[in-house]
Scaffold this active site. Structure first.
Site, PDB file in Angstrom:
ATOM      1  N   ASN A 131     -65.944 120.735  20.222  1.00 32.81           N
ATOM      2  CA  ASN A 131     -64.853 119.808  20.552  1.00 32.81           C
ATOM      3  C   ASN A 131     -65.469 118.591  21.236  1.00 32.81           C
ATOM      4  O   ASN A 131     -65.867 118.676  22.398  1.00 32.81           O
ATOM      5  CB  ASN A 131     -63.850 120.522  21.486  1.00 32.81           C
ATOM      6  CG  ASN A 131     -62.771 119.588  21.991  1.00 32.81           C
ATOM      7  OD1 ASN A 131     -62.580 118.489  21.471  1.00 32.81           O
ATOM      8  ND2 ASN A 131     -62.053 120.035  23.021  1.00 32.81           N
ATOM      9  N   TRP A 132     -65.531 117.500  20.493  1.00 35.30           N
ATOM     10  CA  TRP A 132     -66.190 116.301  21.042  1.00 35.30           C
ATOM     11  C   TRP A 132     -65.285 115.528  22.011  1.00 35.30           C
ATOM     12  O   TRP A 132     -65.709 114.556  22.621  1.00 35.30           O
ATOM     13  CB  TRP A 132     -66.630 115.381  19.903  1.00 35.30           C
ATOM     14  CG  TRP A 132     -67.761 115.942  19.086  1.00 35.30           C
ATOM     15  CD1 TRP A 132     -68.348 117.170  19.221  1.00 35.30           C
ATOM     16  CD2 TRP A 132     -68.464 115.290  18.009  1.00 35.30           C
ATOM     17  NE1 TRP A 132     -69.354 117.320  18.305  1.00 35.30           N
ATOM     18  CE2 TRP A 132     -69.449 116.182  17.542  1.00 35.30           C
ATOM     19  CE3 TRP A 132     -68.334 114.042  17.396  1.00 35.30           C
ATOM     20  CZ2 TRP A 132     -70.309 115.865  16.497  1.00 35.30           C
ATOM     21  CZ3 TRP A 132     -69.179 113.724  16.346  1.00 35.30           C
ATOM     22  CH2 TRP A 132     -70.164 114.633  15.903  1.00 35.30           C
ATOM     23  N   LYS A 133     -64.044 115.923  22.091  1.00 28.72           N
ATOM     24  CA  LYS A 133     -63.063 115.262  22.977  1.00 28.72           C
ATOM     25  C   LYS A 133     -63.057 113.754  22.723  1.00 28.72           C
ATOM     26  O   LYS A 133     -63.299 113.317  21.591  1.00 28.72           O
ATOM     27  CB  LYS A 133     -63.361 115.589  24.446  1.00 28.72           C
ATOM     28  CG  LYS A 133     -63.528 117.093  24.686  1.00 28.72           C
ATOM     29  CD  LYS A 133     -63.444 117.470  26.138  1.00 28.72           C
ATOM     30  CE  LYS A 133     -63.799 118.940  26.290  1.00 28.72           C
ATOM     31  NZ  LYS A 133     -63.461 119.466  27.596  1.00 28.72           N
ATOM     32  N   HIS A 165     -54.839 122.717  23.441  1.00 26.42           N
ATOM     33  CA  HIS A 165     -55.958 122.624  24.395  1.00 26.42           C
ATOM     34  C   HIS A 165     -55.397 122.352  25.791  1.00 26.42           C
ATOM     35  O   HIS A 165     -54.412 121.623  25.946  1.00 26.42           O
ATOM     36  CB  HIS A 165     -56.914 121.500  23.973  1.00 26.42           C
ATOM     37  CG  HIS A 165     -58.215 121.531  24.710  1.00 26.42           C
ATOM     38  ND1 HIS A 165     -58.331 121.057  25.991  1.00 26.42           N
ATOM     39  CD2 HIS A 165     -59.431 122.006  24.367  1.00 26.42           C
ATOM     40  CE1 HIS A 165     -59.586 121.240  26.398  1.00 26.42           C
ATOM     41  NE2 HIS A 165     -60.268 121.810  25.427  1.00 26.42           N
ATOM     42  N   GLU A 191     -56.282 120.443  28.057  1.00 27.51           N
ATOM     43  CA  GLU A 191     -56.184 119.021  28.432  1.00 27.51           C
ATOM     44  C   GLU A 191     -54.917 118.398  27.847  1.00 27.51           C
ATOM     45  O   GLU A 191     -54.333 117.488  28.437  1.00 27.51           O
ATOM     46  CB  GLU A 191     -57.449 118.278  27.972  1.00 27.51           C
ATOM     47  CG  GLU A 191     -58.649 118.667  28.843  1.00 27.51           C
ATOM     48  CD  GLU A 191     -60.005 118.547  28.174  1.00 27.51           C
ATOM     49  OE1 GLU A 191     -60.117 117.918  27.117  1.00 27.51           O
ATOM     50  OE2 GLU A 191     -60.971 119.120  28.724  1.00 27.51           O
ATOM     51  N   GLU A 209     -59.631 130.084  26.662  1.00 30.69           N
ATOM     52  CA  GLU A 209     -60.318 129.092  27.479  1.00 30.69           C
ATOM     53  C   GLU A 209     -59.711 129.073  28.880  1.00 30.69           C
ATOM     54  O   GLU A 209     -58.703 128.372  29.114  1.00 30.69           O
ATOM     55  CB  GLU A 209     -60.171 127.700  26.853  1.00 30.69           C
ATOM     56  CG  GLU A 209     -60.764 127.586  25.477  1.00 30.69           C
ATOM     57  CD  GLU A 209     -61.243 126.161  25.213  1.00 30.69           C
ATOM     58  OE1 GLU A 209     -62.414 125.988  24.908  1.00 30.69           O
ATOM     59  OE2 GLU A 209     -60.432 125.233  25.347  1.00 30.69           O
ATOM     60  N   GLY A 213     -65.269 122.406  31.395  1.00 32.77           N
ATOM     61  CA  GLY A 213     -65.914 121.203  31.912  1.00 32.77           C
ATOM     62  C   GLY A 213     -66.361 121.310  33.358  1.00 32.77           C
ATOM     63  O   GLY A 213     -66.674 120.299  33.994  1.00 32.77           O
ATOM     64  N   SER A 248     -67.379 125.887  29.477  1.00 38.22           N
ATOM     65  CA  SER A 248     -68.750 125.703  29.974  1.00 38.22           C
ATOM     66  C   SER A 248     -69.780 126.552  29.224  1.00 38.22           C
ATOM     67  O   SER A 248     -70.714 127.068  29.831  1.00 38.22           O
ATOM     68  CB  SER A 248     -68.818 125.946  31.489  1.00 38.22           C
ATOM     69  OG  SER A 248     -68.031 124.983  32.170  1.00 38.22           O
ATOM     70  N   GLY A 289     -68.656 120.041  26.161  1.00 35.11           N
ATOM     71  CA  GLY A 289     -69.782 119.178  26.534  1.00 35.11           C
ATOM     72  C   GLY A 289     -71.066 119.437  25.759  1.00 35.11           C
ATOM     73  O   GLY A 289     -71.717 118.499  25.281  1.00 35.11           O
TER      74      GLY A 289
HETATM   75  C1  PEP Z   1     -63.386 122.581  25.606  1.00 39.94           C
HETATM   76  O1  PEP Z   1     -63.230 121.380  25.580  1.00 39.94           O
HETATM   77  O2  PEP Z   1     -62.665 123.291  24.889  1.00 39.94           O
HETATM   78  C2  PEP Z   1     -64.420 123.154  26.449  1.00 39.94           C
HETATM   79  C3  PEP Z   1     -64.532 124.457  26.493  1.00 39.94           C
HETATM   80  O3  PEP Z   1     -65.202 122.286  27.177  1.00 39.94           O
HETATM   81  P1  PEP Z   1     -66.575 122.632  27.958  1.00 39.94           P
HETATM   82  O4  PEP Z   1     -67.412 123.449  27.000  1.00 39.94           O
HETATM   83  O5  PEP Z   1     -67.177 121.315  28.248  1.00 39.94           O
HETATM   84  O6  PEP Z   1     -66.214 123.418  29.153  1.00 39.94           O
END
Ligand code: PEP
Length: 253
Positions: free
Chosen positions: A9-11, A94, A96, A164, A170, A210, A232
Site C-alpha cells: 500500500n503506497w498510500k 483501511h 486511515e 491491521e 505506521g 509495521s 512504508g
Molecule cells: C498499511 O498502510 O496498511 C500499513 C500496514 O502500513 P505500515 O506497514 O507502514 O504500518
C-alpha cells in the site's frame, strides 16, 4: 492450499514518474517469485501507467479506495467501473479512511458489495485501536467490523481480509506473530460462522502493521497468516522484494 499474498500500500506517495521508476526497480526480481501473489496499490493516477508497464508480469494492481456507485454526480470520486480494467484488487476500509475520511461500517459494506459486483477483489481491512486492544476488546471489535462489512455479501468472491491493528500501522510497533495469529484465527472462525468451513479455509487472511523485511518471517511462519499488507516498507524496492522472497521461502509451495 491458500497462495500467499503480499500487497504493498503506497498510500499518498509517489508521482507517476516515481511510481513507474519504483516498479522498474522491483519488477525483475518479483517476476521470478512465482509462488506468492504480489499486489501493488499505488495512487489512482499511477494505475494506468503501471498497468501498461506490468502487463506481461504476474504482478497485480490494486486501488487504495473507490466509491460504491458505478457513475454519476460524485465529484472527485473514482468508481469500480473505472478501476475494473486497471486493477484486480481494491483496499477497502483501511483505518486511515475510517479515521480521516469518516468511513462508516455502512459505507465499507457498500464498497465491498460494489467491488464484488464489478469483479474487483476487496482487500478488506479490520483492526482495533489501541484503547480497544488495551481493554481486551480486540476479538469483539474485529468480529463486529467483519459482520458489518460483509452484511448481505452472499459470496466472498476472492475477498482478502487484512487484520491491521490500528496501533501498529505506521508506528514501527508491530503486533507479535502470536498476537496476529490469534486474532487472524478468530477471523477465520468468524468467516466459518458467517459462511462455512470451506469458505473459511479458502479465504486469505493477511497481517498488516509495521511489517518490514526484518519481521515478515515471524508472521509468515504462523499457521493462520497467509501474507501481509505492507505500507512504508513497500516503498523501498529492496525491502519489498525481500519481504516477498522470504514469504516464498517460508511458505515453500
Ligand atoms: C498499511 O498502510 O496498511 C500499513 C500496514 O502500513 P505500515 O506497514 O507502514 O504500518
Amino acid at each position: 492450499m491458500r497462495k500467499p499474498l503480499i500487497a504493498g500500500n503506497w498510500k499518498m506517495n509517489t508521482t507517476v514518474d516515481e511510481a513507474v521508476a519504483l516498479v522498474y526497480k522491483m519488477i525483475e526480481s518479483l517476476d521470478k517469485i512465482r509462488n506468492v501473489e504480489k499486489v501493488i496499490c499505488p495512487p489512482f493516477i499511477s494505475l494506468a501507467a503501471l498497468a501498461e508497464r506490468i502487463k506481461d508480469s504476474p504482478i497485480k494492481l490494486g486501488a487504495q479506495n473507490m466509491y460504491f456507485e458505478g457513475k454519476g454526480a460524485y465529484t472527485g470520486e473514482i468508481s469500480p467501473l473505472m478501476l475494473d480494467d486497471l486493477c484486480q484488487f481494491v483496499i477497502i476500509g483501511h483505518s486511515e479512511r475510517r479515521q480521516y475520511f469518516n468511513e462508516t461500517d455502512e459505507i465499507i459494506n457498500n464498497k465491498v458489495k460494489a467491488a464484488l459486483k464489478y469483479g474487483i477483489k476487496p482487500i478488506l481491512c479490520v483492526g482495533e485501536k489501541l484503547e480497544g486492544n488495551e481493554a481486551g476488546k480486540t476479538a469483539k471489535i474485529v468480529s463486529q467490523q467483519l459482520g458489518s462489512a460483509l452484511a448481505d455479501v452472499d459470496s466472498l468472491g476472492g475477498t482478502v481480509i487484512a487484520y491491521e491493528p490500528v496501533w501498529a500501522i505506521g508506528t514501527g510497533r508491530s503486533a507479535t506473530g502470536e498476537q496476529a495469529n490469534e486474532t487472524i484465527g478468530l477471523i477465520r472462525l468468524k468467516i466459518t460462522s458467517l459462511y462455512d468451513e470451506e469458505v473459511a479455509q479458502n479465504v486469505r487472511l493477511l497481517y498488516g502493521g509495521s511489517v518490514t523485511d526484518e519481521n515478515i518471517a515471524e508472521f509468515i511462519k504462523q499457521t493462520e497468516i497467509d501474507g501481509a499488507l505492507v505500507g512504508g516498507a513497500s516503498l523501498k524496492a529492496e525491502q519489498f522484494i525481500s519481504i516477498v522472497k522470504q514469504t516464498a521461502e517460508i511458505s515453500g509451495s
